[in-house]
Design a protein around this motif. Structure first.
Motif, PDB file in Angstrom:
ATOM      1  N   VAL A  29       6.976 -11.448 -12.540  1.00  0.00           N
ATOM      2  CA  VAL A  29       7.346 -11.969 -11.218  1.00  0.00           C
ATOM      3  C   VAL A  29       6.607 -11.214 -10.120  1.00  0.00           C
ATOM      4  O   VAL A  29       6.091 -11.814  -9.166  1.00  0.00           O
ATOM      5  N   ASP A  30       6.516  -9.889 -10.276  1.00  0.00           N
ATOM      6  CA  ASP A  30       5.813  -9.086  -9.265  1.00  0.00           C
ATOM      7  C   ASP A  30       4.345  -9.499  -9.170  1.00  0.00           C
ATOM      8  O   ASP A  30       3.770  -9.573  -8.081  1.00  0.00           O
ATOM      9  N   PHE A  31       3.766  -9.781 -10.331  1.00  0.00           N
ATOM     10  CA  PHE A  31       2.356 -10.180 -10.345  1.00  0.00           C
ATOM     11  C   PHE A  31       2.159 -11.468  -9.540  1.00  0.00           C
ATOM     12  O   PHE A  31       1.283 -11.552  -8.675  1.00  0.00           O
ATOM     13  N   PHE A  32       3.008 -12.470  -9.822  1.00  0.00           N
ATOM     14  CA  PHE A  32       2.848 -13.748  -9.119  1.00  0.00           C
ATOM     15  C   PHE A  32       3.178 -13.610  -7.634  1.00  0.00           C
ATOM     16  O   PHE A  32       2.495 -14.179  -6.785  1.00  0.00           O
ATOM     17  N   GLY A  33       4.207 -12.825  -7.326  1.00  0.00           N
ATOM     18  CA  GLY A  33       4.551 -12.577  -5.919  1.00  0.00           C
ATOM     19  C   GLY A  33       3.386 -11.928  -5.181  1.00  0.00           C
ATOM     20  O   GLY A  33       3.107 -12.252  -4.017  1.00  0.00           O
ATOM     21  N   GLY A  34       2.682 -11.023  -5.882  1.00  0.00           N
ATOM     22  CA  GLY A  34       1.523 -10.352  -5.292  1.00  0.00           C
ATOM     23  C   GLY A  34       0.417 -11.335  -4.958  1.00  0.00           C
ATOM     24  O   GLY A  34      -0.199 -11.269  -3.886  1.00  0.00           O
TER      25      GLY A  34
END
Ligand SMILES: Nc1ncnc2c1ncn2[C@@H]1O[C@H](COP(=O)(O)OP(=O)(O)OP(=O)(O)O)[C@@H](O)[C@H]1O
Ligand SMILES: [Mg+2]
Length: 304
Positions: free
Chosen positions: A99-104
């Motif tokens: 999720v953090d990757f996509f949010g980034g």
């Protein structure tokens, strides 16, 4: 965002001389759940990729959240969430890291991302699995994690390409409950599926066949296409053996095995008693309401 969420006009995609999408038109209203239904190779994923700014159209226009997908594909990507048909998670990252990757990618600040990730995980019941590697999650959880990645940046429109493939019926139902809650909150949903029972959950559906939309309506409206016919469920000890005799009846339009019964489409206005009177072995005949599957088979049959 004013007006319709999605407006598509004469949208076309050619691969060389092959026309995968042949100038289709439709609009999707805000908060609507719009189902895109069709056989393998019909053009569903090609259409969704054009609408998400991932594939350049060969012709026509598509406005998504007010943005022209051909002129500003990056602008479209920021405003939408996309769950692609293929497995898209990083298996060797945890649920939270995915999720953090996509949010980034969406340019979210760390503070907003942390808050939003907790919120999305609570909503999708993923909190307890936050530190599990995506590759180790059961299929139903992987699918919800893919959804979490698609909605972390709070898009107005969500595109889901066969989101429930390979997921059991209980998880599918739970997934659709989520879709309803997003729609109720004003989010627009564009979803492709092979499952005709799922298509019943959509506000409107279009059937795409060989790159063309052959029917578009509400589920109830589509079933009215069959108003000139009456559907019967016919019971017999050995239903398959009755098929030739049933198909030979002049008022019968089509007949197919349906579980351990036959589904027979006949002209409306015929009396079921006399209709099947000449067929030996029929034990019971009952008129039944058509399902979307009956409609789909009818439309597909008409197309040849
Ligand atoms: N990059 C490409 N190059 C050439 N042909 C392609 C390409 N992508 C898709 N096609 C063809 O376009 C047609 C539509 O494909 P598409 O993936 O949109 O179908 P679909 O409706 O999503 O099917 P499925 O239900 O199997 O996912 C198919 O005949 C496919 O082989
Ligand atoms: Mg596809």
């Amino acid at each position: 965002m004013n007006g319709d969420a999605i407006t598509v006009s004469k949208l076309e995609k050619r691969f060389g001389s092959f026309r995968a999408v042949k100038g289709i038109d439709f609009t999707v209203g805000r908060g609507e759940i719009y189902g895109f239904l069709g056989a393998n190779g019909a053009g569903k994923s090609t259409t969704i990729k054009m609408l998400c700014g991932l594939l350049e159209p060969s012709g026509g226009t598509a406005l998504v959240a007010g943005v022209d997908v051909a002129k500003d594909p990056e602008g479209v990507k920021r405003r939408i969430g996309y769950m692609c048909q293929k497995f898209s998670l990083y298996e060797d990252l945890t649920a939270a890291e995915n999720v953090d990757f996509f949010g980034g990618i969406y340019g979210m600040t760390p503070a907003r991302l942390t808050a939003r990730r907790d919120e999305v995980f609570a909503l999708l019941e993923l909190t307890e699995r936050r530190n599990t590697f995506a590759g180790d999650l059961p299929r139903g959880f992987q699918q919800r994690l893919a959804l979490a990645c698609a909605i972390v940046h709070e898009p107005d429109i969500i595109f889901l390409d066969e989101p429930t493939a390979g997921v059991d019926p209980i998880q599918r139902r739970a997934f659709w409950d989520l879709i309803y809650s997003f729609s109720a909150a004003g989010t627009t949903i564009f979803v492709t599926t092979h499952f005709l029972d799922e298509a019943e959950f959509c506000h409107r559906i279009s059937f795409i066949a060989d790159g063309e939309i052959v029917a578009e309506d509400t589920p109830a409206g589509l079933k009215k296409l069959l108003a000139a016919w009456r559907l019967y469920e016919v019971q017999a000890a050995d239903p398959a053996s009755l098929l030739p005799a049933v198909r030979a009846i002049p008022a019968v339009r089509s007949a197919a095995l349906f579980g351990d019964t036959l589904h027979v489409m006949a002209d409306a206005g015929t009396d079921p008693g006399s209709l099947f009177g000449t067929v030996k072995g029929v034990t019971a005949v009952e008129p039944v309401p058509p399902t979307l599957e009956d409609v789909f088979l009818h439309i597909a049959g008409k197309k040849g």
